[in-house]
Design a protein around this motif. Structure first.
Motif, PDB file in Angstrom:
ATOM      1  N   ILE A   1      -4.682  -3.125  51.716  1.00  0.00           N
ATOM      2  CA  ILE A   1      -3.858  -3.587  52.580  1.00  0.00           C
ATOM      3  C   ILE A   1      -4.217  -3.021  53.854  1.00  0.00           C
ATOM      4  N   VAL A   2      -4.630  -3.566  54.981  1.00  0.00           N
ATOM      5  CA  VAL A   2      -4.874  -2.947  56.205  1.00  0.00           C
ATOM      6  C   VAL A   2      -4.184  -3.180  57.366  1.00  0.00           C
ATOM      7  N   ILE A   3      -3.576  -2.352  58.049  1.00  0.00           N
ATOM      8  CA  ILE A   3      -2.778  -2.761  59.338  1.00  0.00           C
ATOM      9  C   ILE A   3      -3.591  -2.035  60.421  1.00  0.00           C
ATOM     10  N   THR A   4      -3.920  -2.908  61.455  1.00  0.00           N
ATOM     11  CA  THR A   4      -4.370  -2.446  62.715  1.00  0.00           C
ATOM     12  C   THR A   4      -3.217  -2.550  63.715  1.00  0.00           C
ATOM     13  N   ARG A   5      -3.305  -1.308  64.883  1.00  0.00           N
ATOM     14  CA  ARG A   5      -2.135  -1.357  65.724  1.00  0.00           C
ATOM     15  C   ARG A   5      -2.898  -0.697  66.880  1.00  0.00           C
ATOM     16  N   ALA A   6      -2.901  -1.514  68.164  1.00  0.00           N
ATOM     17  CA  ALA A   6      -3.588  -0.972  69.478  1.00  0.00           C
ATOM     18  C   ALA A   6      -2.335  -0.062  70.055  1.00  0.00           C
ATOM     19  N   TRP A   7      -2.922   1.000  70.553  1.00  0.00           N
ATOM     20  CA  TRP A   7      -2.087   2.108  71.452  1.00  0.00           C
ATOM     21  C   TRP A   7      -1.929   1.499  72.696  1.00  0.00           C
ATOM     22  N   LEU A   8      -2.690   0.857  73.429  1.00  0.00           N
ATOM     23  CA  LEU A   8      -2.584   0.167  74.542  1.00  0.00           C
ATOM     24  C   LEU A   8      -2.688   1.420  75.704  1.00  0.00           C
ATOM     25  N   ILE A   9      -1.823   2.377  75.612  1.00  0.00           N
ATOM     26  CA  ILE A   9      -1.717   3.195  76.623  1.00  0.00           C
ATOM     27  C   ILE A   9      -3.046   4.240  76.655  1.00  0.00           C
TER      28      ILE A   9
ATOM     29  N   LEU B 202     -16.212   0.558  84.397  1.00  0.00           N
ATOM     30  CA  LEU B 202     -15.899  -0.158  85.522  1.00  0.00           C
ATOM     31  C   LEU B 202     -14.953   0.206  86.333  1.00  0.00           C
ATOM     32  N   ALA B 203     -13.714   0.803  85.904  1.00  0.00           N
ATOM     33  CA  ALA B 203     -12.721   1.295  86.551  1.00  0.00           C
ATOM     34  C   ALA B 203     -12.907   2.606  87.299  1.00  0.00           C
ATOM     35  N   ILE B 204     -13.768   3.043  86.771  1.00  0.00           N
ATOM     36  CA  ILE B 204     -14.111   4.677  87.496  1.00  0.00           C
ATOM     37  C   ILE B 204     -15.217   4.089  88.602  1.00  0.00           C
TER      38      ILE B 204
ATOM     39  N   ALA C  25      -4.149   4.920  87.940  1.00  0.00           N
ATOM     40  CA  ALA C  25      -3.809   3.360  87.670  1.00  0.00           C
ATOM     41  C   ALA C  25      -4.976   2.632  87.311  1.00  0.00           C
ATOM     42  N   PHE C  26      -6.041   2.925  87.749  1.00  0.00           N
ATOM     43  CA  PHE C  26      -7.148   2.062  87.025  1.00  0.00           C
ATOM     44  C   PHE C  26      -7.620   2.456  85.853  1.00  0.00           C
ATOM     45  N   LEU C  27      -7.211   3.548  85.419  1.00  0.00           N
ATOM     46  CA  LEU C  27      -7.545   4.114  84.046  1.00  0.00           C
ATOM     47  C   LEU C  27      -6.946   3.677  83.083  1.00  0.00           C
ATOM     48  N   LEU C  28      -5.259   3.504  83.464  1.00  0.00           N
ATOM     49  CA  LEU C  28      -4.304   2.839  82.477  1.00  0.00           C
ATOM     50  C   LEU C  28      -4.660   1.718  82.394  1.00  0.00           C
ATOM     51  N   LEU C  29      -4.988   0.701  83.496  1.00  0.00           N
ATOM     52  CA  LEU C  29      -5.205  -0.630  83.018  1.00  0.00           C
ATOM     53  C   LEU C  29      -6.489  -0.686  82.497  1.00  0.00           C
ATOM     54  N   ALA C  30      -7.451   0.103  82.576  1.00  0.00           N
ATOM     55  CA  ALA C  30      -8.760   0.100  81.732  1.00  0.00           C
ATOM     56  C   ALA C  30      -8.371   0.493  80.194  1.00  0.00           C
ATOM     57  N   PHE C  31      -7.440   1.297  79.887  1.00  0.00           N
ATOM     58  CA  PHE C  31      -7.143   1.794  78.543  1.00  0.00           C
ATOM     59  C   PHE C  31      -6.657   0.756  77.853  1.00  0.00           C
ATOM     60  N   MET C  32      -5.658   0.101  78.305  1.00  0.00           N
ATOM     61  CA  MET C  32      -4.939  -1.096  77.745  1.00  0.00           C
ATOM     62  C   MET C  32      -5.921  -2.312  77.448  1.00  0.00           C
ATOM     63  N   VAL C  33      -6.875  -2.575  78.244  1.00  0.00           N
ATOM     64  CA  VAL C  33      -7.967  -3.558  78.045  1.00  0.00           C
ATOM     65  C   VAL C  33      -8.726  -3.199  76.890  1.00  0.00           C
ATOM     66  N   THR C  34      -9.046  -1.978  77.094  1.00  0.00           N
ATOM     67  CA  THR C  34     -10.084  -1.362  75.921  1.00  0.00           C
ATOM     68  C   THR C  34      -9.348  -1.130  74.695  1.00  0.00           C
TER      69      THR C  34
ATOM     70  N   ARG D  77     -12.988  14.825 100.050  1.00  0.00           N
ATOM     71  CA  ARG D  77     -12.172  15.650  99.183  1.00  0.00           C
ATOM     72  C   ARG D  77     -10.573  15.258  99.035  1.00  0.00           C
ATOM     73  N   GLU D  78     -10.510  14.021  99.310  1.00  0.00           N
ATOM     74  CA  GLU D  78      -9.217  13.420  99.275  1.00  0.00           C
ATOM     75  C   GLU D  78      -9.547  12.231  98.078  1.00  0.00           C
ATOM     76  N   TYR D  79      -8.965  12.694  96.866  1.00  0.00           N
ATOM     77  CA  TYR D  79      -9.464  11.863  95.729  1.00  0.00           C
ATOM     78  C   TYR D  79      -8.578  10.592  95.358  1.00  0.00           C
ATOM     79  N   HIS D  80      -7.327  10.685  95.661  1.00  0.00           N
ATOM     80  CA  HIS D  80      -6.703   9.733  95.379  1.00  0.00           C
ATOM     81  C   HIS D  80      -6.462   9.493  93.959  1.00  0.00           C
ATOM     82  N   LEU D  81      -6.242  10.531  93.279  1.00  0.00           N
ATOM     83  CA  LEU D  81      -6.031  10.628  91.735  1.00  0.00           C
ATOM     84  C   LEU D  81      -5.067   9.707  91.052  1.00  0.00           C
ATOM     85  N   LYS D  82      -3.837   9.282  91.871  1.00  0.00           N
ATOM     86  CA  LYS D  82      -2.876   8.371  91.415  1.00  0.00           C
ATOM     87  C   LYS D  82      -3.363   6.841  91.224  1.00  0.00           C
ATOM     88  N   GLU D  83      -4.244   6.712  92.357  1.00  0.00           N
ATOM     89  CA  GLU D  83      -5.034   5.460  92.286  1.00  0.00           C
ATOM     90  C   GLU D  83      -6.190   5.563  90.974  1.00  0.00           C
ATOM     91  N   LEU D  84      -6.636   6.470  90.813  1.00  0.00           N
ATOM     92  CA  LEU D  84      -7.597   6.343  89.615  1.00  0.00           C
ATOM     93  C   LEU D  84      -6.983   6.260  88.483  1.00  0.00           C
TER      94      LEU D  84
END
Length: 204
Positions: A139-147, A26-28, A51-60, A42-49
C-alpha cells in the motif's frame, strides 16, 4: 508488467514535468528581473522573494506529487483513492473492498491530514539489484507538503499468501529536484518508468 489502462497522456505528464522542474527557478528569475534596479542598490525585497518562492513551492510540491502518482498508478490493478484525512483512508476501499484491517493500518500509523493519494500496488517487476523477478506488494500513500517542495511517500509492506497483513512500513521524502522515476526505482529496487498513451514508456 504494468497496467496499460493506467497510462498517462503526454500533455498531462509534460505539463507536470515542466511545472515541477521550472517553477522554482522561474520564481527566482521573475523576482530578480522585477526588482533588479532595487537589487543593484542592495534593496533585495526579500518578502517579495519569499512570496514568489512560496507559490513556486506549492506548484512544485503538487506537480511532484502528481508525477509520482502517475508512475505508481501503472503498478496498481485498482483505482487510486484520493483522501484528505486519515479517517478517509480508513473508510476507503482498502478496508471495505481490499480486505485490510483498519486496526493494522492504525497501528502502523497514517498521515493525519493533507492532499493524499492511496495506491494498492501489486505487480511483478525485475529487481534492479538481483536482476530477477520480484513482486511489489504494497500500500503506498503519497502526500504533498505544499509549503515546501517535498512529497511524503508512505510504503506499507503486505505479506504474501492468502491473508492480507501489513508487515512493515517505510517513509520516504521526495524532495525537489529529484527525478520521480529514479527516486521510485531506488526505493523499490525496480525500474519505474512512465507509460504515455500512444507511445512507449520512458524513464524520467
Amino acid at each position: 508488467m504494468v497496467y496499460f489502462e493506467h497510462a498517462t497522456d503526454p500533455v498531462t505528464f509534460g505539463l507536470f514535468m515542466v511545472l515541477y522542474y521550472a517553477s522554482i527557478p522561474l520564481a527566482i528569475i521573475v523576482w530578480a528581473f522585477k526588482y533588479y534596479p532595487y537589487i543593484q542598490k542592495r534593496e533585495y525585497h526579500l518578502k517579495e522573494l519569499g512570496a514568489f518562492l512560496l507559490l513556486a513551492f506549492m506548484v512544485t510540491s503538487f506537480s511532484g506529487y502528481s508525477l509520482l502518482n502517475q508512475y505508481l498508478y501503472l503498478h496498481s490493478p485498482f483505482d487510486s483513492i484520493s483522501c484528505y484525512t486519515s479517517s478517509c483512508v480508513l473508510s476507503s476501499a482498502l478496508t471495505s473492498e481490499y480486505g485490510f484491517s483498519e486496526e493494522e493500518l492504525k497501528s502502523y500509523g497514517l498521515p493525519s491530514v493533507g492532499v493524499m493519494t492511496v495506491f494498492r500496488i501489486s505487480d511483478v517487476v525485475v529487481s534492479k539489484s538481483l536482476l530477477k523477478p520480484k513482486r511489489l506488494n504494497n500500500i503506498v500513500i503519497t502526500r504533498a507538503w505544499l509549503i515546501l517542495p517535498v512529497v511524503d511517500v508512505y510504503v506499507y509492506h503486505v505479506s504474501t499468501g492468502p491473508t492480507k497483513r501489513i508487515v512493515g512500513k517505510e517513509r520516504f521524502y521526495f524532495v525537489w529536484p529529484l527525478s520521480p522515476g529514479s527516486f521510485l526505482s531506488e526505493k523499490f529496487d525496480a525500474d519505474f518508468t512512465v507509460l504515455i498513451t500512444g507511445n512507449s514508456g520512458a524513464g524520467a
